[in-house]
Motif scaffolding. Structure first.
Motif, PDB file in Angstrom:
ATOM      1  N   SER A  39     -13.790 -23.120 -79.872  1.00  0.00           N
ATOM      2  CA  SER A  39     -13.732 -22.527 -78.543  1.00  0.00           C
ATOM      3  C   SER A  39     -14.979 -22.896 -77.759  1.00  0.00           C
ATOM      4  O   SER A  39     -16.025 -23.218 -78.339  1.00  0.00           O
ATOM      5  CB  SER A  39     -13.590 -21.006 -78.626  1.00  0.00           C
ATOM      6  OG  SER A  39     -14.737 -20.427 -79.229  1.00  0.00           O
ATOM      7  N   ILE A  40     -14.837 -22.826 -76.430  1.00  0.00           N
ATOM      8  CA  ILE A  40     -15.967 -23.125 -75.558  1.00  0.00           C
ATOM      9  C   ILE A  40     -15.886 -22.184 -74.362  1.00  0.00           C
ATOM     10  O   ILE A  40     -14.841 -22.034 -73.735  1.00  0.00           O
ATOM     11  CB  ILE A  40     -15.961 -24.616 -75.128  1.00  0.00           C
ATOM     12  CG1 ILE A  40     -17.196 -24.926 -74.287  1.00  0.00           C
ATOM     13  CG2 ILE A  40     -14.668 -25.003 -74.416  1.00  0.00           C
ATOM     14  CD1 ILE A  40     -17.420 -26.431 -74.100  1.00  0.00           C
ATOM     15  N   THR A  41     -17.000 -21.536 -74.071  1.00  0.00           N
ATOM     16  CA  THR A  41     -17.035 -20.568 -72.981  1.00  0.00           C
ATOM     17  C   THR A  41     -17.261 -21.278 -71.647  1.00  0.00           C
ATOM     18  O   THR A  41     -17.499 -22.488 -71.594  1.00  0.00           O
ATOM     19  CB  THR A  41     -18.151 -19.549 -73.200  1.00  0.00           C
ATOM     20  OG1 THR A  41     -19.422 -20.220 -73.085  1.00  0.00           O
ATOM     21  CG2 THR A  41     -18.039 -18.879 -74.562  1.00  0.00           C
ATOM     22  N   GLY A  42     -17.235 -20.494 -70.586  1.00  0.00           N
ATOM     23  CA  GLY A  42     -17.488 -21.046 -69.259  1.00  0.00           C
ATOM     24  C   GLY A  42     -18.886 -21.615 -69.112  1.00  0.00           C
ATOM     25  O   GLY A  42     -19.115 -22.509 -68.295  1.00  0.00           O
ATOM     26  N   SER A  43     -19.809 -21.112 -69.902  1.00  0.00           N
ATOM     27  CA  SER A  43     -21.187 -21.629 -69.891  1.00  0.00           C
ATOM     28  C   SER A  43     -21.421 -22.632 -71.005  1.00  0.00           C
ATOM     29  O   SER A  43     -22.556 -22.949 -71.345  1.00  0.00           O
ATOM     30  CB  SER A  43     -22.184 -20.470 -70.002  1.00  0.00           C
ATOM     31  OG  SER A  43     -21.880 -19.661 -71.110  1.00  0.00           O
TER      32      SER A  43
ATOM     33  N   GLY B 121      -5.589 -25.566 -62.176  1.00  0.00           N
ATOM     34  CA  GLY B 121      -6.864 -24.964 -62.529  1.00  0.00           C
ATOM     35  C   GLY B 121      -7.770 -24.636 -61.368  1.00  0.00           C
ATOM     36  O   GLY B 121      -8.572 -23.713 -61.438  1.00  0.00           O
ATOM     37  N   SER B 122      -7.650 -25.370 -60.281  1.00  0.00           N
ATOM     38  CA  SER B 122      -8.537 -25.139 -59.145  1.00  0.00           C
ATOM     39  C   SER B 122      -8.292 -23.780 -58.492  1.00  0.00           C
ATOM     40  O   SER B 122      -9.133 -23.262 -57.770  1.00  0.00           O
ATOM     41  CB  SER B 122      -8.371 -26.243 -58.107  1.00  0.00           C
ATOM     42  OG  SER B 122      -7.036 -26.282 -57.647  1.00  0.00           O
ATOM     43  N   SER B 123      -7.130 -23.187 -58.756  1.00  0.00           N
ATOM     44  CA  SER B 123      -6.798 -21.876 -58.198  1.00  0.00           C
ATOM     45  C   SER B 123      -7.212 -20.735 -59.107  1.00  0.00           C
ATOM     46  O   SER B 123      -7.016 -19.567 -58.765  1.00  0.00           O
ATOM     47  CB  SER B 123      -5.289 -21.780 -57.951  1.00  0.00           C
ATOM     48  OG  SER B 123      -4.867 -22.763 -57.029  1.00  0.00           O
ATOM     49  N   TYR B 124      -7.761 -21.103 -60.278  1.00  0.00           N
ATOM     50  CA  TYR B 124      -8.079 -20.096 -61.278  1.00  0.00           C
ATOM     51  C   TYR B 124      -9.542 -20.156 -61.698  1.00  0.00           C
ATOM     52  O   TYR B 124     -10.166 -21.218 -61.663  1.00  0.00           O
ATOM     53  CB  TYR B 124      -7.192 -20.282 -62.518  1.00  0.00           C
ATOM     54  CG  TYR B 124      -5.766 -19.869 -62.292  1.00  0.00           C
ATOM     55  CD1 TYR B 124      -4.865 -20.712 -61.648  1.00  0.00           C
ATOM     56  CD2 TYR B 124      -5.313 -18.612 -62.684  1.00  0.00           C
ATOM     57  CE1 TYR B 124      -3.566 -20.319 -61.406  1.00  0.00           C
ATOM     58  CE2 TYR B 124      -4.006 -18.209 -62.453  1.00  0.00           C
ATOM     59  CZ  TYR B 124      -3.147 -19.071 -61.814  1.00  0.00           C
ATOM     60  OH  TYR B 124      -1.864 -18.676 -61.568  1.00  0.00           O
ATOM     61  N   ASP B 125     -10.037 -19.014 -62.095  1.00  0.00           N
ATOM     62  CA  ASP B 125     -11.351 -18.915 -62.740  1.00  0.00           C
ATOM     63  C   ASP B 125     -11.077 -19.011 -64.237  1.00  0.00           C
ATOM     64  O   ASP B 125     -10.557 -18.071 -64.831  1.00  0.00           O
ATOM     65  CB  ASP B 125     -12.006 -17.583 -62.383  1.00  0.00           C
ATOM     66  CG  ASP B 125     -13.319 -17.365 -63.113  1.00  0.00           C
ATOM     67  OD1 ASP B 125     -13.782 -16.211 -63.150  1.00  0.00           O
ATOM     68  OD2 ASP B 125     -13.874 -18.343 -63.658  1.00  0.00           O
ATOM     69  N   ILE B 126     -11.399 -20.175 -64.824  1.00  0.00           N
ATOM     70  CA  ILE B 126     -11.105 -20.402 -66.232  1.00  0.00           C
ATOM     71  C   ILE B 126     -12.347 -20.079 -67.051  1.00  0.00           C
ATOM     72  O   ILE B 126     -13.394 -20.681 -66.860  1.00  0.00           O
ATOM     73  CB  ILE B 126     -10.665 -21.854 -66.487  1.00  0.00           C
ATOM     74  CG1 ILE B 126      -9.428 -22.178 -65.660  1.00  0.00           C
ATOM     75  CG2 ILE B 126     -10.396 -22.073 -67.984  1.00  0.00           C
ATOM     76  CD1 ILE B 126      -8.996 -23.641 -65.735  1.00  0.00           C
TER      77      ILE B 126
ATOM     78  N   SER C 164     -15.217 -29.860 -75.959  1.00  0.00           N
ATOM     79  CA  SER C 164     -15.942 -30.019 -74.704  1.00  0.00           C
ATOM     80  C   SER C 164     -14.988 -29.715 -73.547  1.00  0.00           C
ATOM     81  O   SER C 164     -13.771 -29.643 -73.754  1.00  0.00           O
ATOM     82  CB  SER C 164     -16.505 -31.438 -74.568  1.00  0.00           C
ATOM     83  OG  SER C 164     -15.466 -32.390 -74.575  1.00  0.00           O
ATOM     84  N   ARG C 165     -15.548 -29.532 -72.388  1.00  0.00           N
ATOM     85  CA  ARG C 165     -14.713 -29.252 -71.219  1.00  0.00           C
ATOM     86  C   ARG C 165     -15.264 -29.982 -70.009  1.00  0.00           C
ATOM     87  O   ARG C 165     -16.472 -30.197 -69.889  1.00  0.00           O
ATOM     88  CB  ARG C 165     -14.623 -27.745 -70.952  1.00  0.00           C
ATOM     89  CG  ARG C 165     -15.932 -27.067 -70.631  1.00  0.00           C
ATOM     90  CD  ARG C 165     -15.786 -25.543 -70.654  1.00  0.00           C
ATOM     91  NE  ARG C 165     -15.052 -25.035 -69.506  1.00  0.00           N
ATOM     92  CZ  ARG C 165     -14.622 -23.772 -69.404  1.00  0.00           C
ATOM     93  NH1 ARG C 165     -14.841 -22.920 -70.391  1.00  0.00           N
ATOM     94  NH2 ARG C 165     -13.962 -23.372 -68.315  1.00  0.00           N
ATOM     95  N   ASP C 166     -14.340 -30.356 -69.138  1.00  0.00           N
ATOM     96  CA  ASP C 166     -14.695 -30.978 -67.861  1.00  0.00           C
ATOM     97  C   ASP C 166     -14.172 -30.033 -66.788  1.00  0.00           C
ATOM     98  O   ASP C 166     -12.974 -30.010 -66.506  1.00  0.00           O
ATOM     99  CB  ASP C 166     -14.054 -32.360 -67.750  1.00  0.00           C
ATOM    100  CG  ASP C 166     -14.465 -33.099 -66.486  1.00  0.00           C
ATOM    101  OD1 ASP C 166     -14.770 -32.439 -65.477  1.00  0.00           O
ATOM    102  OD2 ASP C 166     -14.450 -34.336 -66.503  1.00  0.00           O
ATOM    103  N   ASN C 167     -15.068 -29.262 -66.210  1.00  0.00           N
ATOM    104  CA  ASN C 167     -14.632 -28.251 -65.249  1.00  0.00           C
ATOM    105  C   ASN C 167     -14.083 -28.872 -63.959  1.00  0.00           C
ATOM    106  O   ASN C 167     -13.233 -28.289 -63.303  1.00  0.00           O
ATOM    107  CB  ASN C 167     -15.786 -27.306 -64.929  1.00  0.00           C
ATOM    108  CG  ASN C 167     -16.157 -26.439 -66.120  1.00  0.00           C
ATOM    109  OD1 ASN C 167     -15.294 -26.067 -66.916  1.00  0.00           O
ATOM    110  ND2 ASN C 167     -17.435 -26.121 -66.261  1.00  0.00           N
TER     111      ASN C 167
END
Length: 121
Positions: free
Chosen positions: A50-54, A26-31, A70-73
């Protein structure tokens, strides 16, 4: 991009499970958007949440108030906390991300391998 889904299992109605979907590269990608979908036997795959980048979220009506996405970027991981599970929640749960390699404008959709959730009555 490979996605690693985990957390499925067998639970009684009313119980809880938490699914996780990690993106090791994931660190190589803009998710951007991350989402969970499910497919019950004999039915079409459907969006669960679903959950957006924001961190804007969206839920299927059938899970509102019971499931939380939820997401942990920092960890490139999306979670699905599932409470008050019902037999109708049974199915294979898939994670999906929309992502593009950093430095490019091209985005693609990537599916995880699926994890089985079975809710007994």
């Amino acid at each position: 991009v490979q996605l690693q889904a985990s957390g499925g299992g067998l639970v009684q109605a009313g119980g809880s499970l938490t699914l996780a979907c990690a993106v090791p590269e994931g660190s190589s990608y803009d998710i951007q958007t991350m989402s969970w979908h499910r497919q019950a036997p004999g039915k079409q795959r459907e969006l669960v949440a679903s959950i957006t980048g924001s961190s804007n979220t969206n839920y299927a009506d059938s899970v509102k108030g019971r499931f939380t996405i939820s997401r942990d970027n920092a960890k490139n991981t999306v979670y699905l906390q599932m409470n008050s599970l019902k037999p109708d929640d049974t199915g294979v749960y898939y994670c999906l991300i929309r992502a593009g390699r950093r430095g490019t404008m091209f985005m693609s959709d990537y599916w995880g391998q699926g994890t089985q959730v079975t809710v007994s009555s």
